[in-house]
Design a protein around this motif. Sequence first.
Motif, PDB file in Angstrom:
ATOM      1  N   THR A 178      -7.282   6.627   2.921  1.00 18.68           N
ATOM      2  CA  THR A 178      -7.754   6.203   1.594  1.00 18.68           C
ATOM      3  C   THR A 178      -6.750   6.634   0.526  1.00 18.68           C
ATOM      4  N   ALA A 179      -6.263   7.856   0.648  1.00 15.46           N
ATOM      5  CA  ALA A 179      -5.347   8.377  -0.387  1.00 15.46           C
ATOM      6  C   ALA A 179      -4.073   7.530  -0.457  1.00 15.46           C
ATOM      7  N   ILE A 180      -3.543   7.178   0.697  1.00 16.14           N
ATOM      8  CA  ILE A 180      -2.316   6.365   0.693  1.00 16.14           C
ATOM      9  C   ILE A 180      -2.620   4.964   0.163  1.00 16.14           C
ATOM     10  N   ARG A 181      -3.708   4.406   0.613  1.00 16.35           N
ATOM     11  CA  ARG A 181      -4.018   3.020   0.217  1.00 16.35           C
ATOM     12  C   ARG A 181      -4.171   2.900  -1.302  1.00 16.35           C
ATOM     13  N   GLU A 182      -4.791   3.923  -1.900  1.00 16.74           N
ATOM     14  CA  GLU A 182      -5.089   3.809  -3.337  1.00 16.74           C
ATOM     15  C   GLU A 182      -3.942   4.240  -4.247  1.00 16.74           C
ATOM     16  N   ALA A 183      -2.982   4.979  -3.719  1.00 18.75           N
ATOM     17  CA  ALA A 183      -1.956   5.581  -4.596  1.00 18.75           C
ATOM     18  C   ALA A 183      -0.895   4.576  -5.057  1.00 18.75           C
ATOM     19  N   ASP A 184      -0.404   4.809  -6.297  1.00 21.50           N
ATOM     20  CA  ASP A 184       0.761   4.044  -6.775  1.00 21.50           C
ATOM     21  C   ASP A 184       2.028   4.746  -6.312  1.00 21.50           C
ATOM     22  N   TYR A 223       8.316  15.076  11.037  1.00 23.77           N
ATOM     23  CA  TYR A 223       7.128  14.968  10.173  1.00 23.77           C
ATOM     24  C   TYR A 223       7.371  14.001   9.014  1.00 23.77           C
ATOM     25  N   VAL A 224       8.615  13.979   8.546  1.00 20.37           N
ATOM     26  CA  VAL A 224       8.958  13.006   7.486  1.00 20.37           C
ATOM     27  C   VAL A 224       8.827  11.603   8.055  1.00 20.37           C
ATOM     28  N   GLU A 225       9.330  11.446   9.269  1.00 20.72           N
ATOM     29  CA  GLU A 225       9.239  10.119   9.908  1.00 20.72           C
ATOM     30  C   GLU A 225       7.778   9.722  10.111  1.00 20.72           C
ATOM     31  N   SER A 226       6.959  10.679  10.566  1.00 23.07           N
ATOM     32  CA  SER A 226       5.555  10.302  10.815  1.00 23.07           C
ATOM     33  C   SER A 226       4.852   9.971   9.499  1.00 23.07           C
ATOM     34  N   ALA A 227       5.240  10.659   8.418  1.00 27.26           N
ATOM     35  CA  ALA A 227       4.640  10.332   7.109  1.00 27.26           C
ATOM     36  C   ALA A 227       5.057   8.921   6.680  1.00 27.26           C
ATOM     37  N   ALA A 228       6.324   8.582   6.903  1.00 27.76           N
ATOM     38  CA  ALA A 228       6.803   7.243   6.530  1.00 27.76           C
ATOM     39  C   ALA A 228       6.073   6.179   7.351  1.00 27.76           C
ATOM     40  N   ARG A 229       5.866   6.479   8.626  1.00 24.14           N
ATOM     41  CA  ARG A 229       5.167   5.502   9.485  1.00 24.14           C
ATOM     42  C   ARG A 229       3.706   5.322   9.050  1.00 24.14           C
ATOM     43  N   GLU A 243       2.042   1.817   7.830  1.00 23.31           N
ATOM     44  CA  GLU A 243       0.872   1.285   8.525  1.00 23.31           C
ATOM     45  C   GLU A 243      -0.273   0.991   7.556  1.00 23.31           C
ATOM     46  N   ILE A 244      -0.441   1.885   6.574  1.00 25.70           N
ATOM     47  CA  ILE A 244      -1.645   1.821   5.731  1.00 25.70           C
ATOM     48  C   ILE A 244      -1.459   1.000   4.451  1.00 25.70           C
ATOM     49  N   ALA A 245      -0.255   1.050   3.866  1.00 26.20           N
ATOM     50  CA  ALA A 245      -0.066   0.475   2.519  1.00 26.20           C
ATOM     51  C   ALA A 245      -0.395  -1.017   2.476  1.00 26.20           C
ATOM     52  N   GLN A 246      -1.135  -1.372   1.415  1.00 26.40           N
ATOM     53  CA  GLN A 246      -1.442  -2.796   1.213  1.00 26.40           C
ATOM     54  C   GLN A 246      -0.995  -3.258  -0.173  1.00 26.40           C
ATOM     55  N   SER A 247      -0.306  -2.358  -0.890  1.00 25.73           N
ATOM     56  CA  SER A 247       0.204  -2.730  -2.220  1.00 25.73           C
ATOM     57  C   SER A 247       1.520  -1.991  -2.441  1.00 25.73           C
ATOM     58  N   ASN A 248       2.219  -2.299  -3.536  1.00 26.62           N
ATOM     59  CA  ASN A 248       3.511  -1.665  -3.818  1.00 26.62           C
ATOM     60  C   ASN A 248       3.382  -0.148  -3.903  1.00 26.62           C
ATOM     61  N   LYS A 249       4.380   0.534  -3.370  1.00 21.34           N
ATOM     62  CA  LYS A 249       4.345   2.007  -3.418  1.00 21.34           C
ATOM     63  C   LYS A 249       5.708   2.538  -3.822  1.00 21.34           C
ATOM     64  N   ILE A 250       5.658   3.584  -4.649  1.00 19.46           N
ATOM     65  CA  ILE A 250       6.864   4.381  -4.874  1.00 19.46           C
ATOM     66  C   ILE A 250       6.740   5.580  -3.943  1.00 19.46           C
ATOM     67  N   VAL A 251       7.695   5.723  -3.044  1.00 19.16           N
ATOM     68  CA  VAL A 251       7.636   6.812  -2.062  1.00 19.16           C
ATOM     69  C   VAL A 251       8.691   7.856  -2.459  1.00 19.16           C
ATOM     70  N   VAL A 252       8.236   9.089  -2.613  1.00 23.89           N
ATOM     71  CA  VAL A 252       9.108  10.130  -3.165  1.00 23.89           C
ATOM     72  C   VAL A 252       9.352  11.230  -2.134  1.00 23.89           C
TER      73      VAL A 252
END
Length: 466
Positions: free
Chosen positions: A76-82, A107-113, A117-126
């Motif tokens: 949920t947190a990933i899906r909703e975040a900008d 762990y960085v790779e697993s976070a990126a994966r 997998e989850i994102a359904q909208s634009n994301k800024i990944v930091v």
Amino acid sequence: MVISKICCIGAGYVGGPTCSVMALKCPNICVTVVDRSAERIAQWNSDKLPIYEPGLDDVVKKCRNVNLFFSTDVETAIREADLIFISVNTPTKTFGNGKGRAADLKYVESAARLIAEIAQSNKIVVEKSTVPVRAAESIMHILRANQKPGIRYDILSNPEFLAEGTAVDDLLHPDRVLIGGEETSEGHQALEKLSWVYQHWIPKENIITTNTWSSELSKLAANAFLAQRISSINSLSAVCEATGADVSEVARAVGLDSRIGSKFLQASVGFGGSCFQKDILNLVYICEGLNLPQVAEYWQQVIHMNEYQKTRFSQKIIECLFNTVSDKRISIFGFAFKKNTGDTRETPAITVCKTLLEEGAKLDIYDPKVEPEQIIDDLTHPCVTDSPEDVKKAVQIHSDPYSAVRGTHAIVLCTEWDEFIGLDYKRIFQSMMKPAYIFDGRKILDHDHLQQIGFHVQTIGKKLNR
Ligand code: NAD
């Protein structure tokens, strides 16, 4: 609003405090910190936070369940975040029969994966984690290879410069915030959005922007420079002990040169913490990969000097105690890698304690913030004697310094906790075996006073008369 929801993957020493301060300063932004460790999240949601940092309890209490949330619901947190911070651990891996060491980015790779997998909208990944140069390329590769149609990812580098023990203050008043991004108009827009978040409490001129690779390298460089200063002054501490010079006087004289400055010139038993060694090893590995062996060797020496210092201090203890510590009880004051934290990662106390245990000593350990289980875990993995059970038998953990000195031959001060300065050393002297020794690995005690009481005092970088 430019950014309304932030998610942070990783609720550790960086993710927790960083997001707490961000939530405090950005009341209109909803900040959710997620972790795969349900235990850690439960602690963040309880009265006893998983890490000790001065001032952190108050910040968390003010914001928690208002605009700051700790959760295991990563999806949920990933899906909703900008905007998503990756603040996971980046441990060191060994390879080539243990000879090579480099950052493990699993762990960085697993976070990126997870994001892909989850994102359904634009994301800024930091990237908040400290990573090797060009790690953003790997993250982008994973995200773009799994990209759903119509979704855009921007990757930024925003390394964290906080120091444990002063994290809240560092986050409230940072020397600078560094943001690296792609040199395209979209990259620039993403960078501006993150900058806008920080501008809630940080003056714009303190937010510096660079290209992604400069930002990634700057974090490694900053830690390498800080560790190098400690190794430089520690190398001179050995020269001082051999010549009659006093390292504190040398450090003062050198540090007053405004080109050099006085910070990080305190000689000690050595540096610890999860970052300095790891980040230099990372730099060394990068240089080797770039076929720059001389540069790799240059930075490797900073780590060698640190190892030497820890061993030198441990050997000095044994030599002073008539070259044998077998069955002698020794008090260890402080186990954390520095004061105001309960973190023991790479703490010099581990080397000191393991060396003494190997030589047959019995240890009475006191640290105001480190959990007893953590100390036993650090001393039994990997085990130095026949079995972890032997270590457990040889180590007693105390909850008060006065009980940790009863009947011991020496005190070894490994962490510069303020409370060690104000103890009643007359009382301590009376309860110890004689001759009673103090080895001040942090140079914080009043050595003249201790000598007057009757202690034999040894410290770093100065020969004392008795
Ligand atoms: P940490 O080990 O305290 O916390 C990392 C957290 O990430 C852990 O709780 C772990 O469970 C979680 N995690 C790992 N993979 C995950 C996943 N896929 N999903 C959800 N959670 C996951 O580490 P830290 O000390 O906070 O360091 C994080 C990064 O910041 C490292 O790269 C470190 O080098 C860097 N850094 C640390 C400091 C410091 O003082 N500790 C300072 C600056 C930068």
